[in-house]
Design a protein around this motif. Structure first.
Motif, PDB file in Angstrom:
ATOM      1  N   THR A 177      29.743   2.148 -32.587  1.00  0.00           N
ATOM      2  CA  THR A 177      29.226   0.743 -32.368  1.00  0.00           C
ATOM      3  C   THR A 177      30.006   0.067 -31.038  1.00  0.00           C
ATOM      4  O   THR A 177      29.040  -0.426 -30.036  1.00  0.00           O
ATOM      5  CB  THR A 177      29.604  -0.206 -33.716  1.00  0.00           C
ATOM      6  OG1 THR A 177      29.136   0.391 -34.535  1.00  0.00           O
ATOM      7  CG2 THR A 177      28.798  -1.532 -33.160  1.00  0.00           C
ATOM      8  N   VAL A 216      21.847   9.012 -38.502  1.00  0.00           N
ATOM      9  CA  VAL A 216      21.229   7.940 -39.147  1.00  0.00           C
ATOM     10  C   VAL A 216      22.007   6.499 -38.575  1.00  0.00           C
ATOM     11  O   VAL A 216      21.340   5.686 -38.122  1.00  0.00           O
ATOM     12  CB  VAL A 216      21.134   7.563 -40.651  1.00  0.00           C
ATOM     13  CG1 VAL A 216      20.634   6.541 -40.973  1.00  0.00           C
ATOM     14  CG2 VAL A 216      20.225   9.055 -41.207  1.00  0.00           C
ATOM     15  N   TRP A 217      23.264   6.468 -38.824  1.00  0.00           N
ATOM     16  CA  TRP A 217      24.078   5.344 -38.262  1.00  0.00           C
ATOM     17  C   TRP A 217      23.700   5.105 -36.699  1.00  0.00           C
ATOM     18  O   TRP A 217      23.605   3.859 -36.390  1.00  0.00           O
ATOM     19  CB  TRP A 217      25.583   5.508 -38.797  1.00  0.00           C
ATOM     20  CG  TRP A 217      26.450   4.401 -38.033  1.00  0.00           C
ATOM     21  CD1 TRP A 217      27.236   4.504 -36.943  1.00  0.00           C
ATOM     22  CD2 TRP A 217      26.643   3.031 -38.350  1.00  0.00           C
ATOM     23  NE1 TRP A 217      27.742   3.233 -36.697  1.00  0.00           N
ATOM     24  CE2 TRP A 217      27.478   2.645 -37.454  1.00  0.00           C
ATOM     25  CE3 TRP A 217      25.926   2.303 -39.421  1.00  0.00           C
ATOM     26  CZ2 TRP A 217      27.535   1.154 -37.893  1.00  0.00           C
ATOM     27  CZ3 TRP A 217      26.444   0.691 -39.715  1.00  0.00           C
ATOM     28  CH2 TRP A 217      27.239   0.379 -38.821  1.00  0.00           C
ATOM     29  N   HIS A 246      16.559  12.106 -31.166  1.00  0.00           N
ATOM     30  CA  HIS A 246      17.641  11.919 -32.180  1.00  0.00           C
ATOM     31  C   HIS A 246      17.615  12.838 -33.399  1.00  0.00           C
ATOM     32  O   HIS A 246      18.538  13.204 -33.843  1.00  0.00           O
ATOM     33  CB  HIS A 246      17.854  10.511 -32.736  1.00  0.00           C
ATOM     34  CG  HIS A 246      18.300   9.324 -31.494  1.00  0.00           C
ATOM     35  ND1 HIS A 246      19.435   9.310 -31.118  1.00  0.00           N
ATOM     36  CD2 HIS A 246      17.469   8.713 -30.414  1.00  0.00           C
ATOM     37  CE1 HIS A 246      19.739   8.541 -30.103  1.00  0.00           C
ATOM     38  NE2 HIS A 246      18.406   8.272 -29.617  1.00  0.00           N
ATOM     39  N   ILE A 281      21.518   5.802 -34.507  1.00  0.00           N
ATOM     40  CA  ILE A 281      20.017   5.286 -34.019  1.00  0.00           C
ATOM     41  C   ILE A 281      20.099   3.991 -34.539  1.00  0.00           C
ATOM     42  O   ILE A 281      19.537   2.927 -34.032  1.00  0.00           O
ATOM     43  CB  ILE A 281      19.100   6.125 -34.434  1.00  0.00           C
ATOM     44  CG1 ILE A 281      17.623   5.482 -33.850  1.00  0.00           C
ATOM     45  CG2 ILE A 281      18.889   6.157 -35.949  1.00  0.00           C
ATOM     46  CD1 ILE A 281      17.560   5.644 -32.291  1.00  0.00           C
ATOM     47  N   SER A 282      20.418   3.588 -35.681  1.00  0.00           N
ATOM     48  CA  SER A 282      20.327   2.324 -36.312  1.00  0.00           C
ATOM     49  C   SER A 282      21.289   1.169 -35.775  1.00  0.00           C
ATOM     50  O   SER A 282      20.669   0.070 -35.254  1.00  0.00           O
ATOM     51  CB  SER A 282      20.611   2.192 -37.928  1.00  0.00           C
ATOM     52  OG  SER A 282      19.841   3.115 -38.587  1.00  0.00           O
ATOM     53  N   ILE A 283      22.507   1.483 -35.608  1.00  0.00           N
ATOM     54  CA  ILE A 283      23.202   0.488 -34.959  1.00  0.00           C
ATOM     55  C   ILE A 283      23.018   0.355 -33.275  1.00  0.00           C
ATOM     56  O   ILE A 283      23.092  -0.723 -32.775  1.00  0.00           O
ATOM     57  CB  ILE A 283      24.614   0.866 -35.096  1.00  0.00           C
ATOM     58  CG1 ILE A 283      25.653  -0.479 -34.895  1.00  0.00           C
ATOM     59  CG2 ILE A 283      25.231   2.039 -34.224  1.00  0.00           C
ATOM     60  CD1 ILE A 283      25.337  -1.371 -35.739  1.00  0.00           C
ATOM     61  N   ILE A 342      20.078  -2.131 -32.763  1.00  0.00           N
ATOM     62  CA  ILE A 342      20.399  -3.541 -33.175  1.00  0.00           C
ATOM     63  C   ILE A 342      21.371  -4.182 -32.113  1.00  0.00           C
ATOM     64  O   ILE A 342      21.287  -5.329 -31.605  1.00  0.00           O
ATOM     65  CB  ILE A 342      21.065  -3.529 -34.499  1.00  0.00           C
ATOM     66  CG1 ILE A 342      20.114  -3.327 -35.571  1.00  0.00           C
ATOM     67  CG2 ILE A 342      21.755  -4.922 -34.874  1.00  0.00           C
ATOM     68  CD1 ILE A 342      18.849  -4.108 -35.727  1.00  0.00           C
TER      69      ILE A 342
END
Length: 461
Positions: A193, A99-100, A75, A102-104, A107
């Motif tokens: 998402t 950043v968004w 990533h 990999i984070s979302i 989760i």
């Protein structure tokens, strides 16, 4: 002196007798036996039937989490590659999106992705759709022992989850590069998402989750995609194509006088990104062995490296002939093309077949990038060509070089690509109708770093 030695001997004899009677002398080796006993208890806790495989299981689990970490590094590779091949005024936006993603991605994979990816017996439409809820205690019911998956899945439940979770966000990362420099941030956040949570996991369940692709043709004739040339890279490439068609090209890219190149601002950054991806791919493909089985693991590492190298060489030679110059961006995409081309069959083709597959992928990617530019489909980083087009080649090539059924491979490619394109097109179109998907001409001209984030990547005074 003799009298003193006699007295000392007497005292020593009394001390030894006292120790023997009252057991005050520590048992020699007792401290050494403690850790051994603890280890034996740990082995026995895995269950009597699994105890003989404990050491192999432990090594395999360790390799799994290392492989997951390598995929995570990819990533960073995507972020730096994408940033390097685009204009400096959009660098903050590029990095923020990654950043968004990999984070979302992590989760949503915990909330519903993992159990949708692997529905087991919880299908709403058997073999096609099985949307399910969040993960529970994945160590429960033998999930932390060899019994979780045996030799074919030698890891714990949590090891399985975290490795697959790192894969999940890749599809949206591929799209991010293709829509770079003109997409609205909030719209991309919503789109990515939905794509990661539902689109990717549904398509993946068809193959890896026991869906219709896993039984297509039956037995040895079933669709085969070892690490995801189609269900990961191809899915992302097809989704990116749909999004780009709706979004349109960057302002000033295609003019009445022809194609105007919009060059990236940092080839060093792009090169670092590709080498990070190359490095991470050893975890991507190597981790897909799903154990530390020495034979397949060594083969996969070798075929992965050779295919990438062949892709790099063939793309360099092709660009020198077609473009009349050795283009670095084509060379970098050639390495990636070779990697995507081998991903479906890294464990099933010979080393020289992997060289041929990678080399053909390197040629394909050059012509594909030129072709999409000619028909005015603007892809700043070549993601559609690298992942989408070479994903098709890599999957079909397993039917040529790897013993898979060619018809099943073609049907599988069509099924996943059509679904990815339609899913992405519908989601992106709905977002366009409700939120809008493109920044204003002023924002695009001034750069998304200022327009969307109010900050610059490079504060040089």
């Amino acid at each position: 002196m003799k009298r003193l030695l006699t007295q000392l001997s007497g005292f020593l004899l009394i001390a030894l007798l006292t120790a023997a009677v009252f057991d005050t002398t520590p048992a020699i080796g007792q401290d050494e036996a403690g850790p051994v006993d603890e280890y034996l208890e740990l082995v026995e806790s895995s269950g009597a039937e699994y105890a003989p495989a404990f050491d192999f299981f432990t090594v395999s689990m360790l390799w799994t989490v290392i492989a997951a970490a390598l995929v995570f590094i990819m990533h960073l590779g995507f972020a730096t590659l994408e940033a390097g091949l685009t204009q400096s005024k959009n660098t903050v936006n590029i990095l923020f999106k990654n950043v968004w993603i990999i984070s979302i991605g992590l989760i949503t994979y915990a909330l519903l992705g993992f159990n949708t990816h692997y529905p087991v017996d919880s299908w709403q439409i058997p073999g096609w759709l099985g949307i399910n809820g969040p993960i529970g205690d994945l160590n429960a019911d033998g999930g932390a022992t060899w019994g979780y998956g045996g030799l074919s899945l030698a890891m714990t439940g949590y090891g399985d989850f975290i490795f697959q979770a790192m894969f999940a966000a890749t599809a949206a990362t591929i799209v991010s590069g293709a829509v770079a420099e003109r997409i609205k941030l909030t719209s991309f956040m919503v789109y990515s998402t939905i794509l990661v949570a539902f689109g990717y996991t549904i398509a993946g369940s068809w193959h890896w989750g026991g869906g219709w692709l896993s039984s297509l043709g039956g037995g040895d004739a079933a669709f085969y995609d070892f690490a995801g040339s189609t269900v990961v890279h191809g899915f992302g490439g097809a989704a990116a194509l749909a999004a780009v068609l709706i979004l349109g090209p960057r302002k000033g890219k295609y003019t009445s006088s022809g194609i105007k190149p919009i060059v990236g601002h940092s080839m060093p950054l792009a090169t670092v990104g590709v080498f990070l991806l190359f490095f991470g791919w050893f975890g991507f493909n190597g981790g897909s062995v799903l154990s530390a089985n020495p034979g397949p693991l060594g083969l996969v590492f070798t075929t992965t490296a050779l295919a990438a190298a062949a892709g790099g060489i063939s793309s360099i030679l092709t660009s020198m002939i077609v473009l009349k110059k050795p283009d670095l961006s084509m060379a970098l995409n050639g390495l990636l093309a070779g990697l995507v081309s081998i991903t479906a069959g890294a464990d099933s083709v010979s080393v020289w077949a992997s060289v041929l597959m990678g080399a053909i992928g390197g040629v394909i990617v050059v012509f594909s990038i030129v072709f999409f530019d000619k028909i005015k489909i603007d892809d700043p980083v070549g993601a559609i060509s690298v992942h989408g087009v070479c994903g098709i080649w890599g999957t079909v090539a397993v039917g040529i070089f790897g013993g898979a059924n060619l018809v099943s491979q073609i049907i599988g490619v069509i099924g996943v690509y059509v679904f990815a394109f339609i899913f992405s097109y519908v989601v992106f179109l709905l977002i366009k109708m409700t939120m809008g998907v493109r920044v204003s001409e002023e924002e695009e001209s001034g750069g998304l770093d200022i327009g969307e984030h109010g900050q610059e990547a490079y504060n040089i005074t």
